[in-house]
Scaffold this active site. Structure first.
Site, PDB file in Angstrom:
ATOM      1  N   MET A  30      61.312   7.981  60.634  1.00 20.84           N
ATOM      2  CA  MET A  30      62.271   9.077  60.484  1.00 20.84           C
ATOM      3  C   MET A  30      63.386   8.934  61.505  1.00 20.84           C
ATOM      4  O   MET A  30      64.120   9.898  61.781  1.00 20.84           O
ATOM      5  CB  MET A  30      61.563  10.433  60.635  1.00 20.84           C
ATOM      6  CG  MET A  30      60.484  10.631  59.572  1.00 20.84           C
ATOM      7  SD  MET A  30      60.133  12.358  59.197  1.00 20.84           S
ATOM      8  CE  MET A  30      59.574  12.948  60.770  1.00 20.84           C
ATOM      9  N   GLY A  31      63.513   7.745  62.105  1.00 18.64           N
ATOM     10  CA  GLY A  31      64.600   7.512  63.049  1.00 18.64           C
ATOM     11  C   GLY A  31      64.312   8.072  64.427  1.00 18.64           C
ATOM     12  O   GLY A  31      63.182   8.415  64.743  1.00 18.64           O
ATOM     13  N   GLY A  36      57.497   3.168  70.496  1.00 15.96           N
ATOM     14  CA  GLY A  36      56.435   3.133  69.484  1.00 15.96           C
ATOM     15  C   GLY A  36      56.931   2.463  68.206  1.00 15.96           C
ATOM     16  O   GLY A  36      56.286   1.563  67.652  1.00 15.96           O
ATOM     17  N   HIS A  37      58.098   2.906  67.734  1.00 21.23           N
ATOM     18  CA  HIS A  37      58.692   2.284  66.552  1.00 21.23           C
ATOM     19  C   HIS A  37      58.957   0.795  66.796  1.00 21.23           C
ATOM     20  O   HIS A  37      58.710  -0.039  65.922  1.00 21.23           O
ATOM     21  CB  HIS A  37      60.028   2.955  66.208  1.00 21.23           C
ATOM     22  CG  HIS A  37      59.931   4.410  65.862  1.00 21.23           C
ATOM     23  ND1 HIS A  37      60.530   5.389  66.624  1.00 21.23           N
ATOM     24  CD2 HIS A  37      59.325   5.053  64.841  1.00 21.23           C
ATOM     25  CE1 HIS A  37      60.305   6.575  66.079  1.00 21.23           C
ATOM     26  NE2 HIS A  37      59.565   6.396  64.990  1.00 21.23           N
ATOM     27  N   LYS A 149      49.127   6.610  66.041  1.00 19.73           N
ATOM     28  CA  LYS A 149      49.373   7.940  66.589  1.00 19.73           C
ATOM     29  C   LYS A 149      49.213   8.975  65.482  1.00 19.73           C
ATOM     30  O   LYS A 149      48.691  10.056  65.699  1.00 19.73           O
ATOM     31  CB  LYS A 149      50.787   8.030  67.183  1.00 19.73           C
ATOM     32  CG  LYS A 149      50.873   9.129  68.201  1.00 19.73           C
ATOM     33  CD  LYS A 149      52.148   9.939  68.231  1.00 19.73           C
ATOM     34  CE  LYS A 149      52.924  10.117  66.996  1.00 19.73           C
ATOM     35  NZ  LYS A 149      53.858  11.244  67.042  1.00 19.73           N
ATOM     36  N   ASP A 150      49.675   8.605  64.280  1.00 22.50           N
ATOM     37  CA  ASP A 150      49.525   9.484  63.117  1.00 22.50           C
ATOM     38  C   ASP A 150      48.318   9.003  62.319  1.00 22.50           C
ATOM     39  O   ASP A 150      48.444   8.442  61.227  1.00 22.50           O
ATOM     40  CB  ASP A 150      50.814   9.457  62.289  1.00 22.50           C
ATOM     41  CG  ASP A 150      52.008   9.917  63.108  1.00 22.50           C
ATOM     42  OD1 ASP A 150      52.206  11.129  63.214  1.00 22.50           O
ATOM     43  OD2 ASP A 150      52.717   9.061  63.685  1.00 22.50           O
ATOM     44  N   GLN A 153      47.637  10.146  58.747  1.00 24.82           N
ATOM     45  CA  GLN A 153      48.641   9.514  57.882  1.00 24.82           C
ATOM     46  C   GLN A 153      48.243   8.074  57.542  1.00 24.82           C
ATOM     47  O   GLN A 153      48.416   7.621  56.408  1.00 24.82           O
ATOM     48  CB  GLN A 153      49.996   9.546  58.580  1.00 24.82           C
ATOM     49  CG  GLN A 153      51.084   8.719  57.949  1.00 24.82           C
ATOM     50  CD  GLN A 153      52.437   8.987  58.584  1.00 24.82           C
ATOM     51  OE1 GLN A 153      53.034  10.030  58.355  1.00 24.82           O
ATOM     52  NE2 GLN A 153      52.919   8.059  59.395  1.00 24.82           N
ATOM     53  N   VAL A 176      51.681   3.586  71.333  1.00 27.69           N
ATOM     54  CA  VAL A 176      52.395   3.255  72.576  1.00 27.69           C
ATOM     55  C   VAL A 176      52.553   4.549  73.381  1.00 27.69           C
ATOM     56  O   VAL A 176      52.935   5.588  72.833  1.00 27.69           O
ATOM     57  CB  VAL A 176      53.781   2.645  72.276  1.00 27.69           C
ATOM     58  CG1 VAL A 176      54.541   2.361  73.569  1.00 27.69           C
ATOM     59  CG2 VAL A 176      53.621   1.371  71.452  1.00 27.69           C
ATOM     60  N   ARG A 187      59.857  13.571  69.115  1.00 30.30           N
ATOM     61  CA  ARG A 187      59.924  14.991  69.511  1.00 30.30           C
ATOM     62  C   ARG A 187      59.793  15.185  71.020  1.00 30.30           C
ATOM     63  O   ARG A 187      60.084  16.273  71.511  1.00 30.30           O
ATOM     64  CB  ARG A 187      58.840  15.786  68.788  1.00 30.30           C
ATOM     65  CG  ARG A 187      59.096  15.901  67.284  1.00 30.30           C
ATOM     66  CD  ARG A 187      58.104  16.843  66.610  1.00 30.30           C
ATOM     67  NE  ARG A 187      58.488  17.153  65.252  1.00 30.30           N
ATOM     68  CZ  ARG A 187      57.934  16.603  64.166  1.00 30.30           C
ATOM     69  NH1 ARG A 187      56.979  15.716  64.306  1.00 30.30           N
ATOM     70  NH2 ARG A 187      58.356  16.928  62.958  1.00 30.30           N
TER      71      ARG A 187
HETATM   72  P1  AMP Z   1      58.047   8.723  62.719  1.00 31.78           P
HETATM   73  O1  AMP Z   1      59.452   8.242  62.838  1.00 31.78           O
HETATM   74  O2  AMP Z   1      57.623   9.635  63.838  1.00 31.78           O
HETATM   75  O3  AMP Z   1      57.722   9.251  61.349  1.00 31.78           O
HETATM   76  O4  AMP Z   1      57.122   7.453  62.916  1.00 31.78           O
HETATM   77  C1  AMP Z   1      57.334   6.295  62.153  1.00 31.78           C
HETATM   78  C2  AMP Z   1      56.173   5.365  62.381  1.00 31.78           C
HETATM   79  O5  AMP Z   1      56.078   5.038  63.769  1.00 31.78           O
HETATM   80  C3  AMP Z   1      54.830   5.976  61.984  1.00 31.78           C
HETATM   81  O6  AMP Z   1      54.018   4.992  61.375  1.00 31.78           O
HETATM   82  C4  AMP Z   1      54.273   6.409  63.301  1.00 31.78           C
HETATM   83  O7  AMP Z   1      52.862   6.469  63.314  1.00 31.78           O
HETATM   84  C5  AMP Z   1      54.777   5.319  64.213  1.00 31.78           C
HETATM   85  N1  AMP Z   1      54.762   5.792  65.600  1.00 31.78           N
HETATM   86  C6  AMP Z   1      55.301   6.940  66.077  1.00 31.78           C
HETATM   87  N2  AMP Z   1      55.053   7.073  67.391  1.00 31.78           N
HETATM   88  C7  AMP Z   1      54.319   5.998  67.750  1.00 31.78           C
HETATM   89  C8  AMP Z   1      53.724   5.553  68.976  1.00 31.78           C
HETATM   90  N3  AMP Z   1      53.830   6.253  70.106  1.00 31.78           N
HETATM   91  N4  AMP Z   1      53.046   4.388  68.971  1.00 31.78           N
HETATM   92  C9  AMP Z   1      52.932   3.660  67.834  1.00 31.78           C
HETATM   93  N5  AMP Z   1      53.463   4.020  66.652  1.00 31.78           N
HETATM   94  C10 AMP Z   1      54.149   5.177  66.610  1.00 31.78           C
END
Ligand code: AMP
Length: 286
Positions: A30-31, A36-37, A149-150, A153, A176, A187
């Protein structure tokens, strides 16, 4: 880095990759990209000939009253991060393209979406499952990368890929964290100083329960109590849940005891800190 907005162009590109026998890795996001991304992108970069990152703040996975409108959208910085990470294509879907007039096809999973975040965010996983299915049908990647982390999901995506016979390998990547253990999240930027400090309690709660399991504790009630001790609600923290569940099915342990047969136990927490909802989890082998 190429940037595409509409599904048709991405479909054409993915056909071209396929015709050239180039393997494609998709990283849905979601940008507001963070480390982590970038770790997901690095995994994809290491395993695939072409890396596609999708950036789409999917409205259907937000419940009314959640942070859809205020969710960060720093597109230029995200594109720059993608450029630096060797991403080949950024797919910036538009809501009008993914959910056109008359849209009415939803992907619903049954048991996996009932507990944990499913209980606290009605409709969330229906939105996630639907958009992930769309992204996979448009990009048609050999592999798609998701962060642990999710965790719920991850299970939802693995299940829907199997159930719908989608020809994509789902790859899961470790969480991460910041130096104090807080899981990276888009967030986190919204946390005030006080909440940022309190946010580290989520990981501390998970560590405390893990230590208890390793010390022989097998009572679910005691493990939950152990997590709740770190997550005592106050001005800075409202607890959504702290739970221990079967890591494969998310089922509760019927007799209130962890099995001791090489099972995997999911320890999962969710809390709201000054209006920011954070989740975290670890999986412990028992
Ligand atoms: P989001 O943009 O938050 O929807 O996350 C996009 C992807 O990045 C999802 O697969 C999340 O699980 C992953 N993600 C988000 N935060 C982390 C993190 N801290 N470590 C690893 N993957 C992450």
């Amino acid at each position: 880095v190429k940037v595409e907005k509409d599904c048709r162009s991405v479909l054409r590109l993915s056909e071209r990759y396929r015709a050239a026998s180039l393997s494609v890795g998709l990283v849905p996001t979601m940008g507001a990209l963070h480390a982590g991304h970038l770790s997901l992108i690095a995994c994809a970069r290491g395993e695939c000939d072409r890396v596609v990152v999708s950036i789409f703040v999917n409205p259907t996975q937000f419940s009314p009253g959640e942070d859809l409108a205020s969710y960060p959208r720093p597109l230029e910085a995200d594109l720059e991060a993608c450029r630096r990470s060797g991403v080949d294509l950024v797919f910036c879907g538009a809501a009008a393209d993914l959910y056109p007039e008359g849209f009415q096809t939803w992907v619903n999973l049954e048991d996996l979406t009932k507990p944990l975040c499913g209980e606290h965010r009605p409709g969330h996983f229906r939105g996630v499952a639907t958009v992930v299915t769309q992204l996979l049908s448009v990009v048609k990647p050999q592999r798609a990368y998701f962060g642990k982390k999710d965790y719920q999901q991850c299970l939802v995506v693995e299940r829907l890929v199997r159930d719908l016979h989608i020809d994509t390998e789902v790859r899961l990547v470790e969480t991460v964290r910041e130096p104090d253990g807080l899981a990276m999240s888009s967030r986190n930027a919204f946390l005030g100083a006080k909440e940022r400090q309190a946010a580290a309690r989520l990981y501390r709660a998970l560590m405390a329960a893990r230590d208890a399991i390793e010390g022989g504790e097998d009572s679910v009630e005691k493990l939950v109590a152990c997590m709740r001790r770190e997550l005592v609600p106050g001005d800075d923290l409202h607890l959504d849940y702290a739970e221990a569940r079967d890591a494969e099915t998310l089922a509760a342990f019927a007799d209130g005891r962890l099995p001791r047969r090489g099972n995997h136990v999911l320890l999962a927490v969710a809390a709201r800190l000054g209006g920011v909802r954070l989740i975290d989890n670890i999986v412990v082998k028992v």
